[in-house]
Design an enzyme around this catalytic site. Structure first.
Site, PDB file in Angstrom:
ATOM      1  N   TYR A 156       0.848  -1.199   0.000  1.00 44.68           N
ATOM      2  CA  TYR A 156       0.000   0.000   0.000  1.00 44.68           C
ATOM      3  C   TYR A 156       0.880   1.244   0.000  1.00 44.68           C
ATOM      4  CZ  TYR A 156      -4.507   2.323   1.001  1.00 44.68           C
ATOM      5  OH  TYR A 156      -5.666   3.061   0.927  1.00 44.68           O
ATOM      6  N   LYS A 192      -1.102  -0.963  -4.328  1.00 48.20           N
ATOM      7  CA  LYS A 192      -2.305  -0.166  -4.091  1.00 48.20           C
ATOM      8  C   LYS A 192      -1.895   1.272  -3.797  1.00 48.20           C
ATOM      9  CE  LYS A 192      -6.466   0.022  -1.207  1.00 48.20           C
ATOM     10  NZ  LYS A 192      -7.187  -0.527  -0.048  1.00 48.20           N
TER      11      LYS A 192
END
Length: 324
Positions: free
Chosen positions: A146, A171
Site C-alpha cells: 500500500y 495499491k
C-alpha cells in the site's frame, strides 16, 4: 462470486476482480470487538457479490487492534466468508509487530496481506524496500503493498518490491497520477517476461471519486468503503463505470460521492467514522470508532442521511433499469 488462483510457484495467489469489500470492525458498548456483528456484516456484504474481503485494514481500524483482537477479527472474516472470495488482512506498523500480524493472519486462514505503512517515521526508498522484504518474509502469504502516508514508493522502489515473488499487487492511496503512471510503467517493465500476475489498485479514500482518472492509466481495481453501508450504491457505480454508462456515473458523483467527500473532509478520520455511522443509519449496529477517531456530530449525521437517501434513490433507479 467464485475466484481463481494464479500459480506463480509459491504461494498460490487469488486473482481479484469486481468491487473490493473492506468491512469495519464492530465494537460493543464496552469497547470490545463484536465478532457476531462482524460475522453478520461480512455475510451480508457477501450477498452482494464483492470480489474480495479485506479484513482489519484501514476501514477496519487496524491501527487500534492488539494482536489478539486482530487475530479474532481476521479469523471471523475468514470463517464468515467460507471460501466464497479471497480474504486479505491488514498488516503493518512497527516492523516487529508487522511480522507478528502477518503470521497471525496466516494462522487465521487469510489468503493474503495488505501491507500498510510502517509506524510514524519517514523513510528513504531503500528503507521501505527493506521493510517490505522483512514483512513479506514473515509469512507464506501473498502481499499487496500500500503506497500511502509515510510509505511513498518511488517508481524504482515499487519495481524493486514487485520483483519479490510474494508481492502480487500495488495499491495507491496518494493520488499523484503522474507518479503513479510512471510507477505502473516501471513495474510492468520490471516484470516483463516473467510469468507473474500483478495487480494495481486505487486505494484513495472514497475511491469512486477518482476511479475515472485511475482507469485512464490502467488501474481498474478499487476499494469501496461505501460498500460497507450502501452496497447498492457501490455496485450501481461499478456497473455504470464498467459498462460506460456515463450519465449514471456523473449523477452518482454529483449527488452522492462528491457531497460525501465534502462531508468527509470536514473532520480528520471521517473516512472511517462516516462508514460506521452510515451502517447505523441502515439499521446495523457496529458501535462507534475508537480514539483517536471521533464519531460524527448530530449535524453531520443528519447531512449523511440526506446524502445516503439521494444515493439510494439513484441506485434504485439504476437497479430497475438493469433488471429490464
Amino acid at each position: 462470486m467464485a475466484f481463481t488462483y494464479v500459480d506463480i510457484g509459491s504461494p498460490e495467489v487469488p486473482k481479484l476482480d469486481g468491487v473490493l469489500f473492506f468491512p469495519v470492525t464492530p465494537f460493543t458498548g464496552a469497547g470490545h470487538i463484536d465478532t457476531a456483528a462482524l460475522a453478520d456484516h461480512v455475510a451480508r456484504g457477501l450477498d452482494f457479490g464483492p470480489g474480495g474481503v479485506f479484513a482489519a485494514c484501514g476501514t477496519g481500524e487496524f491501527h487500534t487492534l492488539d494482536p489478539e483482537e486482530y487475530g479474532r477479527a481476521v479469523r471471523t472474516a475468514v470463517e464468515a466468508t467460507a471460501g466464497r472470495v479471497p480474504v486479505f488482512a491488514g498488516t503493518g506498523g512497527p516492523l516487529s509487530l508487522a511480522r507478528r500480524y502477518s503470521r497471525i493472519a496466516q494462522e487465521a486462514g487469510a489468503d493474503g496481506l495488505l501491507l500498510l505503512p510502517p509506524y510514524l517515521v519517514e523513510a528513504p526508498a531503500a528503507g521501505l524496500i527493506a521493510y517490505t522484504r522483512q514483512v513479506v518474509a514473515a509469512s507464506d502469504l501473498p502481499v499487496i503493498v500500500y503506497n500511502r502516508s509515510n510509505a511513498r514508493f518511488t517508481p524504482e522502489a515499487a519495481a524493486e518490491v514487485a520483483r519479490l515473488d510474494k508481492v502480487v499487487g500495488f495499491k495507491d492511496g496518494v493520488g499523484d497520477l503522474d507518479r503513479l503512471s510512471r510507477t505502473v510503467s516501471a513495474v510492468r517493465s520490471a516484470l516483463s517476461g516473467r510469468d507473474k500476475d500483478f495487480q494495481f489498485f486505487n486505494g484513495m479514500p472514497t475511491a469512486e471519486v477518482t476511479v475515472p482518472a485511475y482507469r485512464g492509466i490502467g488501474v481498474e481495481l478499487y476499494s469501496s468503503a461505501v460498500f460497507c453501508f450502501a452496497p447498492e450504491i457501490s455496485l450501481a457505480f461499478h456497473r455504470a463505470v464498467t459498462t460506460g454508462d456515463q450519465d449514471t456515473v456523473d449523477l452518482l458523483l454529483r449527488d452522492f460521492f462528491h457531497p460525501l467527500v465534502t462531508l468527509r473532509d470536514k473532520v480528520p478520520g471521517y473516512a472511517v467514522s462516516l462508514v460506521k455511522a452510515g451502517m447505523a443509519l441502515r439499521g446495523h449496529d457496529v458501535g462507534g470508532v475508537r480514539p483517536p477517531l471521533t464519531d460524527p456530530s448530530p449535524q453531520h449525521l443528519e447531512r449523511l442521511g440526506r446524502i445516503l437517501d439521494a444515493g439510494l434513490a439513484i441506485a434504485g433507479r439504476d437497479g430497475e433499469e438493469a433488471a429490464r
